[in-house]
Design a protein around this motif. Structure first.
Motif, mmCIF file in Angstrom:
data_model
loop_
_atom_site.group_PDB
_atom_site.id
_atom_site.type_symbol
_atom_site.label_atom_id
_atom_site.label_comp_id
_atom_site.label_asym_id
_atom_site.label_seq_id
_atom_site.Cartn_x
_atom_site.Cartn_y
_atom_site.Cartn_z
ATOM 1 N N ASP A 219 3.435 5.513 -35.772
ATOM 2 C CA ASP A 219 3.488 4.190 -36.383
ATOM 3 C C ASP A 219 2.268 4.019 -37.277
ATOM 4 O O ASP A 219 1.143 3.877 -36.799
ATOM 5 C CB ASP A 219 3.505 3.131 -35.282
ATOM 6 N N GLY A 220 2.513 4.057 -38.593
ATOM 7 C CA GLY A 220 1.449 3.811 -39.558
ATOM 8 C C GLY A 220 1.630 2.506 -40.294
ATOM 9 O O GLY A 220 0.724 2.037 -40.982
ATOM 10 N N GLY A 225 -1.190 7.292 -43.828
ATOM 11 C CA GLY A 225 -0.220 8.367 -43.877
ATOM 12 C C GLY A 225 0.195 8.812 -42.491
ATOM 13 O O GLY A 225 -0.637 8.981 -41.595
ATOM 14 N N THR A 226 1.487 9.001 -42.297
ATOM 15 C CA THR A 226 2.010 9.527 -41.041
ATOM 16 C C THR A 226 3.472 9.876 -41.245
ATOM 17 O O THR A 226 4.073 9.541 -42.273
ATOM 18 C CB THR A 226 1.854 8.507 -39.894
ATOM 19 N N VAL A 227 4.068 10.549 -40.274
ATOM 20 C CA VAL A 227 5.496 10.849 -40.375
ATOM 21 C C VAL A 227 6.279 9.548 -40.289
ATOM 22 O O VAL A 227 5.977 8.678 -39.479
ATOM 23 C CB VAL A 227 5.942 11.820 -39.256
ATOM 24 N N LEU A 228 7.290 9.403 -41.142
ATOM 25 C CA LEU A 228 8.077 8.180 -41.158
ATOM 26 C C LEU A 228 9.228 8.229 -40.170
ATOM 27 O O LEU A 228 9.759 7.185 -39.769
ATOM 28 C CB LEU A 228 8.622 7.921 -42.574
ATOM 29 N N ARG A 229 9.625 9.434 -39.789
ATOM 30 C CA ARG A 229 10.707 9.599 -38.827
ATOM 31 C C ARG A 229 10.217 10.413 -37.641
ATOM 32 O O ARG A 229 9.289 11.229 -37.790
ATOM 33 C CB ARG A 229 11.905 10.298 -39.497
ATOM 34 N N PRO A 230 10.833 10.227 -36.481
ATOM 35 C CA PRO A 230 10.410 10.985 -35.301
ATOM 36 C C PRO A 230 10.522 12.488 -35.513
ATOM 37 O O PRO A 230 11.435 12.970 -36.197
ATOM 38 C CB PRO A 230 11.381 10.507 -34.214
ATOM 39 N N VAL A 288 5.818 11.471 -27.227
ATOM 40 C CA VAL A 288 4.485 11.210 -27.775
ATOM 41 C C VAL A 288 4.613 10.005 -28.696
ATOM 42 O O VAL A 288 5.470 9.977 -29.572
ATOM 43 C CB VAL A 288 3.939 12.415 -28.573
ATOM 44 N N TRP A 289 3.766 9.011 -28.475
ATOM 45 C CA TRP A 289 3.720 7.834 -29.336
ATOM 46 C C TRP A 289 2.327 7.738 -29.939
ATOM 47 O O TRP A 289 1.335 7.594 -29.215
ATOM 48 C CB TRP A 289 4.025 6.567 -28.542
ATOM 49 N N ALA A 290 2.236 7.834 -31.255
ATOM 50 C CA ALA A 290 0.945 7.829 -31.947
ATOM 51 C C ALA A 290 0.857 6.593 -32.836
ATOM 52 O O ALA A 290 1.605 6.463 -33.808
ATOM 53 C CB ALA A 290 0.778 9.092 -32.779
ATOM 54 N N VAL A 291 -0.040 5.684 -32.507
ATOM 55 C CA VAL A 291 -0.215 4.465 -33.291
ATOM 56 C C VAL A 291 -1.386 4.650 -34.241
ATOM 57 O O VAL A 291 -2.511 4.925 -33.806
ATOM 58 C CB VAL A 291 -0.450 3.251 -32.378
ATOM 59 N N GLY A 321 1.712 13.615 -44.387
ATOM 60 C CA GLY A 321 2.898 14.443 -44.506
ATOM 61 C C GLY A 321 4.113 13.820 -43.906
ATOM 62 O O GLY A 321 4.120 12.745 -43.362
ATOM 63 N N ARG A 322 5.245 14.546 -44.010
ATOM 64 C CA ARG A 322 6.516 14.062 -43.482
ATOM 65 C C ARG A 322 6.938 14.914 -42.319
ATOM 66 O O ARG A 322 6.565 16.043 -42.232
ATOM 67 C CB ARG A 322 7.595 14.129 -44.574
#
Length: 322
Positions: A219-220, A225-230, A288-291, A321-322
């Protein structure tokens, strides 16, 4: 109804309880604080004569807070559709590990400090709550977590006690209880091994620690920047983590409780960049949940690590990145 308390007598003591209720209903410290403030504002707008008619101001405030949260949950779908990437609940620090910066206690209390860290605020639990309908979530949290009777919950939802009981039962089925519980020590050991493997860029070790069907969600909020999908699958998650380790060295990775459960905190120059939570089953990480959204890290950003703690320098948390 007879008079029990005045407008200034007894209501302040309810704030901690209301913050705890609202956070579990909304998954957001900020929204929980706003909901409770709104409930108090409505209380103080009541004529004195009306306040004196209310036998239990605490029950009144709980009902009003519950209704405010119900309205917010009802509009959450539209708000989440506008949210960039995945939405995760706001993570909470443990103040016994993560002391106030500067060591002072002056100024207003942080609402996050008032939230009791038990199994009902674990990230895994809050994420399951997100899958419920607003009415299910209110009925379940108020009854199963806070033990409010269905007669009182009926006043919040505007339904019969029988209907509220059915809503709570439906929500309970979503939670499920078929997994064996993981001890705090066992969970901490797995998280520690994840950290060590990530630090050494040991992809084979990471794959061994991740369930083959593991899922990582970040969750960004469109702010970093972070992945938008799991990211799905233990192998893909391990490859992603190692790739990030190569591209973004230099962060300190700390073992810290996140919502009362062992987790990892990544920071640079004392600024928290990522807070990661893990769900563990049979010795492997399943979720894994990364905030990374800075707005959701405010309870952490105002703090500093305990004196004398020596951080290590592993890779960056899930970012870019994605």
């Amino acid at each position: 109804m007879g008079s029990a308390r005045t407008s200034t007598d007894g209501t302040a003591d309810e704030r901690r309880q209301l913050i705890n209720v609202a956070y579990r209903l909304l998954g957001s410290v900020t929204e929980a604080e706003d909901a409770v403030q709104d409930a108090y504002a409505r209380w103080y707008r009541l004529p004195r004569s009306r306040q004196e008619e209310i036998l239990s101001p605490g029950a009144w405030l709980t009902t009003v807070t519950g209704r405010i949260c119900l309205d917010l949950l009802g509009s959450a779908r539209a708000r989440r559709e506008r949210y960039v990437g995945a939405w995760l609940p706001e993570p909470l620090p443990d103040r016994t590990e993560w002391g106030h910066a500067g060591g002072g206690s002056t100024g207003p209390a942080d609402p996050a400090d008032q939230i009791v860290l038990d199994e009902s605020v674990a990230m895994a639990f809050l994420v399951v709550l997100e899958s419920m309908t607003p009415a299910e979530r209110v009925a379940f949290v108020l009854h199963d977590v806070f033990r409010y009777p269905f007669a009182e919950i009926a006043d919040v939802l505007g339904r019969t006690p029988v209907a509220c009981k059915q809503l709570a039962a439906s929500a309970r089925r979503r939670v499920g209880v078929d997994r064996a519980p993981v001890t705090a020590t066992g969970r901490a050991d797995v998280v520690r091994h994840i950290k060590e493997a990530w630090e050494t860029k040991d992809i084979a070790a990471l794959v061994g620690l991740l369930d083959p069907a593991a899922v990582m969600t970040a969750d960004g909020g469109g702010m970093v920047g972070t992945v938008l999908r799991p990211v799905e699958g233990g192998v893909r998650i391990a490859q992603y983590m190692v790739a990030i380790a190569v591209k973004a060295p230099g962060l300190e990775l700390l073992e810290r409780s996140v919502n009362g459960v062992p987790g990892l905190v990544a920071q640079r120059a004392g600024v928290v960049m990522t807070v990661a939570s893990f769900d563990v089953s049979e010795g492997r990480v399943t979720r894994v949940w990364a905030v990374r959204n800075p707005e959701k890290l405010r309870p952490w950003a105002r703090e500093s690590q305990p004196d004398g703690f020596v951080g290590i320098r592993p890779p960056r948390g899930p970012a870019g990145g994605r």
